[in-house]
Write an enzyme that holds these catalytic residues in place. Structure first.
Site, PDB file in Angstrom:
ATOM      1  N   HIS A  91       0.849  -1.194   0.000  1.00 49.53           N
ATOM      2  CA  HIS A  91       0.000   0.000   0.000  1.00 49.53           C
ATOM      3  C   HIS A  91       0.879   1.237   0.000  1.00 49.53           C
ATOM      4  CE1 HIS A  91      -3.874  -1.894   0.642  1.00 49.53           C
ATOM      5  NE2 HIS A  91      -3.307  -2.689   1.514  1.00 49.53           N
ATOM      6  N   ALA A 142      11.266 -23.019   7.007  1.00 56.04           N
ATOM      7  CA  ALA A 142       9.988 -22.738   7.650  1.00 56.04           C
ATOM      8  C   ALA A 142      10.060 -21.415   8.402  1.00 56.04           C
ATOM      9  CB  ALA A 142       9.631 -23.866   8.613  1.00 56.04           C
ATOM     10  N   LYS A 165      23.257 -21.708   3.856  1.00 55.07           N
ATOM     11  CA  LYS A 165      24.235 -22.570   3.191  1.00 55.07           C
ATOM     12  C   LYS A 165      23.676 -22.927   1.824  1.00 55.07           C
ATOM     13  CE  LYS A 165      22.704 -26.976   5.188  1.00 55.07           C
ATOM     14  NZ  LYS A 165      23.133 -28.164   5.905  1.00 55.07           N
TER      15      LYS A 165
END
Length: 188
Positions: A91, A142, A165
Site C-alpha cells: 500500500h 519454515a 548454506k
C-alpha cells in the site's frame, strides 16, 4: 467392529480425495495458467487470475497467494509446506490527506511479480514478498520472510531471510544439474 471402523475410515478418505479432485478440476480454469499434476487444497486462498503454475506442484493446505496487479509465476516440481504466503503488492504510505484505507491507486514499485523457479521447496509458514525471485533448486526454511532474491541451490532462513548454506558444493550442484537437465550450467 474394528473392521467396520476401518472400512468407514477408508470410505471417508476416498470421499475427501474425490471431493478435492473435483474442486481442483473446476478451479483450474480460474488460474492464468495451470500445469499438469498440480495439487492444492480447498483451504487455500488464491487471487487466481494473476497466478501461473507449472507441472508437478504441491501446495499444502493454508496457502495464501495474493497478487492484485502483479503476477505470481511458479515453475515445475515445486513443493509448498502448509500456510505459505505470497504477496506481490504493497500500500502507498506517503500520500497525505487520505486514510490508508481510502487509497486505491498504486504507485510505481508497489506491486512487483514473484517468480519461483523449478525444483524449489518452500517450508511451512514462509512469507514471500513482492519482487522476489527464488532461483532453481533453492530451499526456503519454515517461517522465513523472503524480501530479496534467493540464489540457485541456496538454503535461506530467518527474518529477513538470508543464505544459511547451499545444497552442496559447486561440483555436486553441477553433477545434479547434469543428471536433471543433461547439461552443466554455471551458477557460481
Amino acid at each position: 467392529m474394528r473392521f467396520i471402523g476401518y472400512i468407514i475410515g477408508r470410505l471417508i478418505i476416498l470421499f475427501r480425495g474425490i471431493k478435492n479432485r473435483i474442486f481442483r478440476y473446476f478451479l483450474k480454469f480460474s488460474f492464468k495458467s495451470l500445469g499438469k499434476n498440480v495439487k492444492f487444497n480447498n483451504k487455500d486462498t488464491f487471487t487466481f487470475k494473476n497466478i501461473s503454475i507449472g507441472n508437478d506442484v504441491y501446495i499444502a493446505p493454508g496457502a495464501f497467494f495474493l497478487s492484485s496487479d502483479s503476477e505470481i509465476f511458479i515453475g515445475n516440481k515445486v513443493l509448498f509446506g502448509p500456510n505459505v504466503t505470497i504477496i506481490t503488492g504493497d500500500h502507498p504510505i506517503d500520500l497525505r490527506g487520505k486514510y490508508i484505507y481510502d487509497i486505491n491507486e498504486k504507485q510505481p514499485g508497489e506491486d512487483l511479480p514473484v517468480v519461483i523457479e523449478d525444483d524449489v521447496w518452500i517450508g511451512t509458514g514462509a512469507v514471500i514478498l513482492k519482487g522476489v525471485i527464488i532461483k532453481r533448486g533453492a530451499i526456503v526454511a519454515a517461517g522465513a520472510i523472503v524480501t530479496k532474491d534467493v540464489p540457485p541451490y541456496a538454503i535461506v532462513g530467518g527474518i529477513p531471510a538470508k543464505v544459511l548454506k547451499y545444497r552442496g558444493d559447486e561440483s555436486e550442484i553441477l553433477r545434479h544439474e547434469e543428471k536433471l537437465y543433461g547439461k552443466q550450467i554455471t551458477f557460481f
